[in-house]
Design an enzyme around this catalytic site. Structure first.
Site, PDB file in Angstrom:
ATOM      1  N   THR A 423       0.818  -1.218   0.000  1.00 27.82           N
ATOM      2  CA  THR A 423       0.000   0.000   0.000  1.00 27.82           C
ATOM      3  C   THR A 423       0.855   1.274   0.000  1.00 27.82           C
ATOM      4  O   THR A 423       2.052   1.238   0.213  1.00 27.82           O
ATOM      5  CB  THR A 423      -0.984  -0.045   1.205  1.00 27.82           C
ATOM      6  OG1 THR A 423      -1.671  -1.281   1.200  1.00 27.82           O
ATOM      7  CG2 THR A 423      -1.963   1.068   1.215  1.00 27.82           C
ATOM      8  N   THR A 441      -3.963   1.067  -2.774  1.00 27.52           N
ATOM      9  CA  THR A 441      -3.372  -0.261  -2.558  1.00 27.52           C
ATOM     10  C   THR A 441      -3.663  -1.220  -3.698  1.00 27.52           C
ATOM     11  O   THR A 441      -4.633  -1.037  -4.442  1.00 27.52           O
ATOM     12  CB  THR A 441      -3.949  -0.855  -1.246  1.00 27.52           C
ATOM     13  OG1 THR A 441      -3.275  -2.063  -0.921  1.00 27.52           O
ATOM     14  CG2 THR A 441      -5.434  -1.136  -1.332  1.00 27.52           C
ATOM     15  N   ASP A 463      -8.476  -9.760   1.831  1.00 23.21           N
ATOM     16  CA  ASP A 463      -8.775  -8.984   3.045  1.00 23.21           C
ATOM     17  C   ASP A 463     -10.111  -9.404   3.663  1.00 23.21           C
ATOM     18  O   ASP A 463     -10.468  -8.948   4.745  1.00 23.21           O
ATOM     19  CB  ASP A 463      -8.804  -7.475   2.749  1.00 23.21           C
ATOM     20  CG  ASP A 463      -7.409  -6.846   2.834  1.00 23.21           C
ATOM     21  OD1 ASP A 463      -6.446  -7.566   3.162  1.00 23.21           O
ATOM     22  OD2 ASP A 463      -7.293  -5.633   2.575  1.00 23.21           O
ATOM     23  N   GLY A 509      -0.685  -2.551   6.279  1.00 23.36           N
ATOM     24  CA  GLY A 509      -1.647  -3.580   6.683  1.00 23.36           C
ATOM     25  C   GLY A 509      -2.394  -3.116   7.928  1.00 23.36           C
ATOM     26  O   GLY A 509      -2.678  -1.938   8.102  1.00 23.36           O
TER      27      GLY A 509
HETATM   28  N1  GLY Z   1      -5.069  -4.202   1.897  1.00 21.96           N
HETATM   29  C1  GLY Z   1      -4.720  -3.312   2.920  1.00 21.96           C
HETATM   30  C2  GLY Z   1      -5.891  -2.661   3.544  1.00 21.96           C
HETATM   31  O1  GLY Z   1      -6.849  -2.426   2.851  1.00 21.96           O
HETATM   32  O2  GLY Z   1      -5.882  -2.370   4.714  1.00 21.96           O
END
Ligand code: GLY
Length: 601
Positions: A423, A441, A463, A509
């Site tokens: 990200t 991201t 996610d 993250g």
């Molecule tokens: N994929 C990282 C987030 O959306 O937190």
């Protein structure tokens, strides 16, 4: 230097939390982005000055406009737009299209983003949700094997299965339509020129490629680009990407429709559905139906500030708001930044917030989320009473926030989704006083590793919780067709007396939440300027283990935090904070852990 040419292209309690922790910590151990603290070279004096200031606790200062983002090429592209009178939304289009080229492992056209906007004319804050979306043919068991057990993380990530409908191209258009002043087509020129003339591969990008070479090598288009002739690109190589330039030309002339329908969309669908060994279900209809959603900002009070950001499907603003809201009754300023008791309060407030996050936070278009109740001051005050001891909390469970809707309160189980520290974050203030904070991201470093039309496709669907139920109870963040996976991205604008005073955000993250919350505390309570706040060594607690940033002064707290009852882990903590303080002047900060800079005028 080599020249490379791309021609074509839970149930209530603690008892279940260790499962989440174990999964997250195992996953953390194999994050491909890792840490590369190399230097980028640049001929621009302003860029060189900004790079020099980084790490010295000195913000970049300017009067009219400011931009901070993760790569000097991208910052320079945005700065040129701002210099010509463009708005923060205009500059964002240039920054994002260049980031997708020069930092492709972190964000791009194949991914999604959240944008928080303060409008100087109306004084309002709004948010745009351009999160990737689950295909209509995806099922809650997409990431489970035949026995219903979760797949191993990279078995799920690499290939077509993890790819959600990208949102970033639609976001560029939506933001420009709402807030742009510049000619749309001109915003793509920097990206097109760099893609055709070539750019220097940065140390961070090269390091990420080297660490991920096995996975990148699985798909021919990806391998040809990142491992030409079988050898990983090196820092300093000149890289060109004509396919990407072609896509930018289509966006410039046809708008987002040229991305979501027609040959670009057809190639995305083909790439996903034909991914060798792990095909996905994304279809042309999913792409054609994609919509950016405008949502109200989620705000929480912290001392004299309102901290505003992206609500569901992100857990970012709610969890940052919960942490700060619980700490508002404790005098962190008096304790100071080096006091382990300050970090006990921060760490346990964070654990309590993460327990609520795991239970309640998901896409509110699909499941009822107590979005107001979670940051209600009375609820947070009652949760904050749990912090009144002197040692680490032995047990942490979700609380009982009030649901916004009337009727039956749903029962959710705690979830087990894993997020990786990929990200990118960008922050912009324009000469009109508008403020933009955007986190963008493709999820994991290099996303799904599938490349289409010169850009990488996301793996955002991972996610979602891989488990859909636990002991027969549904998990709020389970996968459903058309749903958006829960995020931790926390693009934030801090307000005081109705005016913006700080814009901030980070990759990382689920540690994004800790990075953003502690940087705000450092700035608001510990008297640090914005650059010092970003440089503060990290100490992050999500599920009980205290992570201290290796090779920094934070490691000195290890004995004291162990004494307080925490398991302590010393590790790289790879934030990428970019922030702007807004006062009599603009002060920009860039995280020394990454390659970004701040520039202003
Ligand atoms: N994929 C990282 C987030 O959306 O937190």
């Amino acid at each position: 230097m080599r020249t490379v040419l791309l021609t074509c292209l839970a149930l209530t309690s603690v008892a279940v939390l260790p499962v989440t922790v174990a999964a997250q910590e195992a996953a953390d151990a194999v994050a491909p982005e890792g840490v590369s603290r190399g230097e980028i070279t640049s001929s621009s004096a302003a860029v060189a000055a900004s790079l020099a200031a980084k790490g010295a606790g000195v913000p970049v200062e300017a009067q009219n406009w400011m931009i901070a983002a993760a790569n000097p090429y991208a910052v320079e592209a945005g700065a040129a737009i701002l210099h010509q009178g463009g708005t923060a939304a205009d500059a964002m289009v240039a920054v994002q299209t260049v980031l997708g080229l020069v930092e492709p492992q972190s964000s791009g056209l194949g991914g999604g983003a959240f944008l928080v906007w303060y409008d100087a004319q109306t004084g309002a804050i709004t948010t745009l949700d351009a999160r990737e979306t689950a295909p209509m043919d995806a099922t809650p068991r997409l990431f489970q094997d035949e026995a219903g057990e979760p797949l191993k993380f990279f078995d799920a990530v690499v290939g077509g299965r993890s790819v959600g409908t990208p949102g970033t191209p639609a976001l560029l258009e939506a933001a420009h339509r709402k807030w742009g002043r510049s000619n749309w087509g001109a915003l793509f020129e920097a990206g097109i020129t760099l893609a055709e003339d070539g750019f220097e591969v940065s140390p961070r990008m090269a390091g990420s490629i080297a660490r991920d070479a096995d996975r990148l090598g699985r798909f021919s288009a990806t391998a040809e680009y990142f491992l030409p002739g079988g050898t990983a690109l090196q820092a300093g190589d000149t890289l060109r990407n004509r396919a990407y330039a072609d896509v930018l030309r289509v966006l410039a002339s046809e708008g987002a429709e040229g991305f979501y329908t027609g040959p670009i969309a057809a190639d995305i669908v083909r790439t996903v559905q034909e991914a060798a060994g792990n095909p996905g279900v994304l279809s042309a209809l999913d792409l054609a139906l994609y919509k950016v959603k405008e949502r109200p900002a989620s705000c929480a009070s912290y001392r004299e500030f309102e901290v505003c950001g992206m609500g569901p499907p992100s857990s970012g603003a709610l969890t940052v708001g919960q942490i700060l809201g619980m700490l508002g009754g404790y005098d962190l300023a008096a304790l100071g930044a080096e006091n382990p008791q300050a970090w006990r309060l921060i760490g346990d407030a964070s654990r309590l917030a993460f327990a609520d996050r795991g239970r309640y936070m998901a896409d509110s278009d699909f499941v009822p989320v107590p979005a107001k109740g979670l940051v209600d001051p009375d609820y947070l005050a009652s949760r904050a009473e749990l912090l009144s001891g002197e040692t680490a909390l032995a047990e942490v469970s979700p609380g009982n926030p009030e649901f916004d809707h009337a009727g039956l309160v749903p029962l959710w189980a705690d979830d087990t989704s894993i997020e990786f520290p990929s990200t990118s974050h960008l922050t912009i203030v324009d000469q009109y006083g508008n403020v933009l904070s955007m986190t963008t991201t493709i999820e994991n470093g290099f996303g799904s590793r599938l490349m289409s039309n010169g850009f990488l496709l996301n793996n955002e669907l991972t996610d979602f919780s891989f488990r859909s139920h636990r002991d027969g109870v549904a998990i709020a963040n389970r996968l459903e067709p058309g749903k958006r996976p829960r995020s931790s991205m926390a693009p934030t604008i801090v307000m005081k007396d109705g005016a913006p005073v700080l814009a901030i955000g980070s990759p990382g993250g689920s540690r994004i939440i800790g990075y953003v919350a502690t940087a705000i505390i450092a700035w608001a309570d510990w008297g640090m300027n914005v650059q010092q706040a970003l440089e503060l060594p990290h100490a992050v607690n999500r599920f009980g283990t205290y992570d201290l940033e290796a090779d920094t002064a934070a490691t000195a707290m290890e004995p004291a935090l162990s004494e307080l009852g925490y398991k302590v882990n010393i590790r790289d903590l790879n934030s990428g904070l970019h922030a702007i303080e807004i006062g009599e002047s603009l002060k920009g900060g860039a995280d020394p852990r990454r390659e970004g800079i701040a520039l202003g005028e």
